[in-house]
Every structure is written in structure tokens, then in C-alpha cells.
Design a protein around this motif. Structure first.
Motif, PDB file in Angstrom:
ATOM      1  N   VAL A 167      -4.933  -2.140  -5.242  1.00  0.00           N
ATOM      2  CA  VAL A 167      -4.109  -2.092  -6.457  1.00  0.00           C
ATOM      3  C   VAL A 167      -3.467  -3.461  -6.716  1.00  0.00           C
ATOM      4  CG1 VAL A 167      -2.001  -1.120  -7.459  1.00  0.00           C
ATOM      5  CG2 VAL A 167      -3.676   0.381  -6.369  1.00  0.00           C
ATOM      6  N   LEU A 196       3.500   1.683  -9.931  1.00  0.00           N
ATOM      7  CA  LEU A 196       2.777   2.410  -8.890  1.00  0.00           C
ATOM      8  C   LEU A 196       3.313   2.047  -7.506  1.00  0.00           C
ATOM      9  CD1 LEU A 196       0.414   4.279  -8.034  1.00  0.00           C
ATOM     10  CD2 LEU A 196      -0.899   2.195  -7.749  1.00  0.00           C
ATOM     11  N   ASP A 201       2.477  -2.331 -14.714  1.00  0.00           N
ATOM     12  CA  ASP A 201       1.724  -1.144 -14.298  1.00  0.00           C
ATOM     13  C   ASP A 201       1.609  -1.069 -12.773  1.00  0.00           C
ATOM     14  OD1 ASP A 201       1.377  -0.379 -16.929  1.00  0.00           O
ATOM     15  OD2 ASP A 201      -0.690  -1.118 -17.062  1.00  0.00           O
ATOM     16  N   THR A 249       6.412   3.769  -6.293  1.00  0.00           N
ATOM     17  CA  THR A 249       6.316   5.159  -5.850  1.00  0.00           C
ATOM     18  C   THR A 249       5.884   5.289  -4.391  1.00  0.00           C
ATOM     19  OG1 THR A 249       4.006   5.481  -6.548  1.00  0.00           O
ATOM     20  CG2 THR A 249       5.727   5.905  -8.195  1.00  0.00           C
TER      21      THR A 249
END
Length: 95
Positions: free
Chosen positions: A24, A80, A76, A83
Motif C-alpha cells: 500500500v 488506510l 487515501d 486504521t
């Protein structure tokens, strides 16, 4: 040149999850013009007090880094990461 080092400790510290988060982080490569280089390296010596990943980003200036921080692709990824993150530490330097 500005180099930012971001240490990440994840809630799920399994090797598979660390690899997924690494992917990611690296997904920002080529999407943000002011981001000159991005590396995301997994810690090869894990332990209770160790961090799991280091994100190293490089910019021409602090202004470029500020632009990166508000870029939609970074936002973005940051959402993520927020979290899955237990804690983080950062060192930003000029070289």
C-alpha cells in the motif's frame, strides 16, 4: 533535499500483514509529482519494542513535502494506514 523517515508499528504484526501494508505504501510511487523517491522496508529484526516498517520519502523542498501531504493519493494511503497503525515516529531531515 528533504528526507522523511516514518517508522510504523502495526496492530497486526504478522509478516503477511506487514507485506500488505508495504505494498500500500509503495502504491504512491509515480502518482505524486513532488515525491522524488519512496521506499518502504520491513524490519528484519522484529521484537516487542521494534517498529515493523520504515517509510522513506524524498522531496526537493519542504514546500513539496507539504504538497505531498495533502495530495489525494497520499490522503487515501494515510486513511488506510490510520486504521492499521498502533503507533508511529518520524524524523525529517535535510541532506
Amino acid at each position: 533535499m528533504i528526507v522523511n523517515h516514518l517508522l510504523l508499528k502495526l496492530k497486526d504484526r504478522s509478516p503477511k500483514h506487514i507485506e500488505q501494508v508495504q505494498t500500500v505504501l509503495l502504491s504512491m510511487r509515480g502518482k505524486i509529482d513532488v515525491l522524488l523517491d519512496v521506499q518502504a522496508e520491513a524490519n528484519i529484526r522484529p521484537g516487542p519494542s521494534a517498529y515493523d516498517l520504515i517509510l522513506i520519502t524524498k522531496f526537493a523542498s519542504l514546500e513539496d513535502m507539504d504538497e505531498y501531504l495533502i495530495h489525494p493519493a497520499h490522503q487515501d494511503v494515510a486513511k488506510l494506514i490510520g486504521t492499521v497503525l498502533e503507533t508511529q515516529a518520524s524524523v525529517c531531515c535535510s541532506i
